[in-house]
Design an enzyme around this catalytic site. Structure first.
Site: not given
Ligand code: CP3
Length: 322
Positions: A129, A4, A54, A17, A8
């Site tokens: 999910y 990640r 994602d 964004r 944000r």
């Molecule tokens: O930088 C990176 O790692 C690459 C991009 C990436 C994202 N999500 C972007 C993202 C990667 C590799 C993921 C993986 C992901 N997504 C996982 C596996 C890793 C982990 O965290 O356990 C999971 C379970 C998800 C599902 C997911 N996506 C959730 C639960 C959420 C909401 C929680 C949150 O952090 O907002 C997301 C949204 C998400 N995915 C964001 C980002 C940058 C935030 C979105 C925003 O900009 O509002």
């Protein structure tokens, strides 16, 4: 690189964004997705870029609805019976995910010497999910389905396994040089079901990718797998295993075969704290994995409140140690 590393906590991410309506629009607009993918490389000189996307873009491409709600995370219409599984359409996936392949191509053209990592969720974690309809503390519906309706759960996992092979293969064809499988919820299963729903689909994905793309490394991240991490590494043939925050790196080094790299595993909250506490943890991890292939990383993703300057400090600490 850090899990990640885009997100944000970076003001430049928030600026991009703000130009689109939602997360899905950002992930499917190649110009903007490529821009945010490269942000941490520009700011910190990371040695790898991870595609901005994602793990839930696959269910989205299969035709399951998906929405990211502010402060609530992802929301999907739950898939809990055979009729719902039958609505998923693997035939849509390649077309729907085309913009993501264009992002990969754009990043590859600009990434220079850094490595471009593609990724997908593991079938089990993506199913969590899909069945639950979003995040959960314990994924109770999913686990109940896995024990109570094994044939249906198996059908869903098989469909996701095939789709994931196609999805990762397309990312490699577009320019990804390594791929990572995020299995964030691997640790919530019993050992028996861990073998069936984590190890077995992962082994199938790795074998299929090795056949199509020899030499492209697969990094597995079976979060909270505990001591099953050794069996996971041996049986799946991944080239690297991601360690979660709770894993003891010294113990993991005894469980995982020596040729398999270990990745991790600083607590993301130590990164929020910064300073001496972060430095001590970082040095401890590096010392524990001295003498074997180690990709320094976090034990889970960067959290939104992380001060960007702590990431710069961490990069400096790791460089100084290496
Ligand atoms: O930088 C990176 O790692 C690459 C991009 C990436 C994202 N999500 C972007 C993202 C990667 C590799 C993921 C993986 C992901 N997504 C996982 C596996 C890793 C982990 O965290 O356990 C999971 C379970 C998800 C599902 C997911 N996506 C959730 C639960 C959420 C909401 C929680 C949150 O952090 O907002 C997301 C949204 C998400 N995915 C964001 C980002 C940058 C935030 C979105 C925003 O900009 O509002």
């Amino acid at each position: 690189w850090l899990m990640r590393q885009v997100g944000r906590y970076l003001p430049e991410y928030r600026a991009v964004r703000a130009r689109v309506a939602d997360f899905i629009a950002l992930a499917t607009t190649p110009e903007l997705a490529a821009e945010v993918t490269l942000q941490p490389l520009r700011r910190y000189g990371m040695d790898a870029a991870i595609l901005f996307s994602d793990i839930l873009m696959l269910p989205w491409a299969l035709g399951q609805g998906l929405e990211y709600r502010e402060g609530e995370g992802p929301v999907l219409p739950p898939i809990r019976d055979a009729a719902a599984v039958a609505t998923l359409d693997p035939g849509r996936v390649a077309g729907a995910l085309m913009p993501i392949m264009e992002t990969v191509q754009r990043v590859r053209a600009e990434v220079g010497d850094a490595t471009l990592i593609g990724f997908a969720g593991s079938p089990f974690t993506v199913a969590c999910y899909m069945v639950e309809g979003g995040g959960s503390r314990d994924f109770a519906y999913t686990r109940t389905m896995a024990y109570g309706n094994p044939a249906l759960f198996r059908r869903l996992l098989d469909l996701l396994t095939d789709a994931t092979v196609g999805y990762l293969s397309a990312q490699i064809n577009a320019g990804a040089e390594a791929v990572m499988l995020f299995d964030s919820w691997a640790g919530i299963l019993s050992p028996t079901l861990f073998r069936v729903h984590v190890i077995s689909p992962t082994a199938r994905i790795v074998a299929a990718l090795q056949e199509r793309h020899p030499g492209i490394p697969v990094i597995g991240f079976p979060r909270l797998a505990g001591t099953l991490i050794g069996e996971y590494a041996r049986e799946t043939n991944v080239r690297a295993v991601g360690l979660d925050t709770a894993a003891d790196p010294a113990l993991a080094a005894t469980l995982v075969p020596g040729g398999v790299a270990l990745q991790g595993n600083l607590d993301p909250l130590a990164l929020v704290a910064g300073g001496a506490g972060m430095a001590a943890e970082t040095q401890g991890i590096i010392a524990a994995l001295h003498g074997r292939p180690h990709i320094f990383n976090l034990g889970h993703g960067i959290v939104p409140g992380t001060p960007p300057e702590h990431v710069a400090q961490l990069v400096q600490l790791v460089r100084a140690a290496g």
